[in-house]
Design a protein around this motif. Sequence first.
Motif, PDB file in Angstrom:
ATOM      1  N   THR A 174      34.822  29.787 -88.657  1.00 14.51           N
ATOM      2  CA  THR A 174      33.949  30.913 -88.351  1.00 14.51           C
ATOM      3  C   THR A 174      34.779  32.178 -88.480  1.00 14.51           C
ATOM      4  OG1 THR A 174      32.618  29.595 -86.825  1.00 14.51           O
ATOM      5  CG2 THR A 174      32.492  31.993 -86.614  1.00 14.51           C
TER       6      THR A 174
ATOM      7  N   SER B  41      35.161  36.449 -88.447  1.00 17.11           N
ATOM      8  CA  SER B  41      34.634  37.729 -87.985  1.00 17.11           C
ATOM      9  C   SER B  41      35.646  38.823 -88.301  1.00 17.11           C
ATOM     10  CB  SER B  41      34.373  37.677 -86.471  1.00 17.11           C
ATOM     11  OG  SER B  41      33.983  38.947 -85.982  1.00 17.11           O
TER      12      SER B  41
ATOM     13  N   GLN C   4      36.900  42.985 -88.065  1.00 11.80           N
ATOM     14  CA  GLN C   4      36.783  44.202 -87.265  1.00 11.80           C
ATOM     15  C   GLN C   4      37.922  45.145 -87.638  1.00 11.80           C
ATOM     16  OE1 GLN C   4      39.107  42.855 -83.198  1.00 11.80           O
ATOM     17  NE2 GLN C   4      36.980  42.202 -83.430  1.00 11.80           N
TER      18      GLN C   4
END
Length: 545
Positions: free
Chosen positions: A286, A288, A290
């Motif tokens: 997974t 992500s 930023q």
Amino acid sequence: MRRLLLAALLSAAAAPAVAQTAPQISVDTMKEVTKTLSSDAFEGRAPGSAGETKTLAYLQEQFQKAGLKPGNKGRWLQDVPLVEITAKNVSALTFTGGKTPLSLAYGPDMVVGTYRVTPHIDVKDSDVVFAGYGIVAPEKGWNDYAGLDVKGKTVIVLINDPDWQTKDLNGPFNGRAMTYYGRWTYKYEEAARQGAAAVIIVHQTEPAAYGWNVVRSSNTGAAHVADATDGHMHDTAAHGWMQLDKARALFASAGKDFDQLAAAARVKGFRPVPLGVKASVSFDNTISKQISHNVVGILPGREAPNEYVLLSAHWDHLGHCTPVNGDGICNGAVDNADGTAALVALAQANAKAGPARRSMVFVALTAEESGLLGSAYYGDNPIYPLSQTVGGANMDALGMYGPAKDVIVVGGGKSELDGYLNAALKRQGRYATPEPTPEKGFYYRSDHFSLAKHGVPMVYFETGQDLVTGGRAAGEAAAKDYEEHRYHAPQDEYDPKWDWRGVEQDVQLYYMIARDLADGTAWPNWVPGDEFRAIRDKSRAGAAR
């Protein structure tokens, strides 16, 4: 013996040409900044959170108020792109082709992950090689990969250096004191440079300096890496650790004796050994992304503005964490609001003293708690050329123990900056204590290391434990109390009863070291034979003169 050895190294190291006197450091500034940053309003300062937004605004205000100029081409901030990778659906790590097939369970038997930014990892039927300590050190004539191409293979390596069992500091890899070649991060990096598909470290508690519980807890959650244009596809597909008993079983299945080969790996001239078995593991990720930020300010130099001295501290902490008595914010007052506050106070004191000969750069770094990612990003993407960065110092978790007669030098004997520290200590009538557990490799666990690995000499010391009141027994008890009851916990909160006199002493040391560097003309280097010496020599050889 260790104290005598360090004293000899310090006395032989380069000393500053200009001796600064200890300045007045604003304790009020340090108190106020620490209190603010560690308040619940900043929510533990986790990167990417609302707490980061507040922290960045506050630090820009404080840097400007202290007298700094924006340090990134007119901006205060350096963007640090981060990627969070969480492995899921992790298969067993299997070994086939030996006497007995082996299947290692994720968590109890092994841990595995990746730096590659990709949704799926599949290492299938990869030839397995034992590569000793996984070290390539040309300056020491050491190459654990010599004579064998490991591209696409799974490499099994040992933790620490080949001479970690030495009782003193004498040996090809500094004996008991760990070098960077001993760190797990280096093992991953070198395996990637060799083109391996996977690298698995054999866990042993003593040379690792922590138990399997630490390995498991640190490698079974989300991992963070700095974003990269190639998605870190140059790294191994998989990296991780395995339990010692499983390694012994693997070697036995391959018809080899683990203990014999481990002993052979300690001797110069060891060559990698194919085990004749194949490894397979797969998992999903997974992902992500930023953007976090370093905060950068500068005091331009008056005569050599293109030469730089760097001071750093990390502003981040853990954010929201497991509640204790209903408190679920890890405020990080000591780790590292007080170090960041010291950075502000140092900026203030240096601005008040006027421009130094060289420029002075102040960097509040992000994502230290995620794996030194803010400093690593600066090292890989420096705002100011690292070949023109003279050296510097890093501040992390200044201890609130009261005034001490000593400081604990982490990584003593590595660079000529020891001479600068020794000179500053002499002005205070204090002394240097070698770190008591050099085998744990603490020099490689805070942000100064990210500059060191690019060749920039960096000094790092911890608050001393030989206290003026109570001596070493009191200092050791205070340090133990913090580690056991407040470190990385909600209890690491600002206390108005703190005794700041010891912190004030230490920050004065940082001032004198940095100012001696900034007002001088010398270019301190790593000592001959240090693992960072060749990098620095190459960097300086290509520097603008």
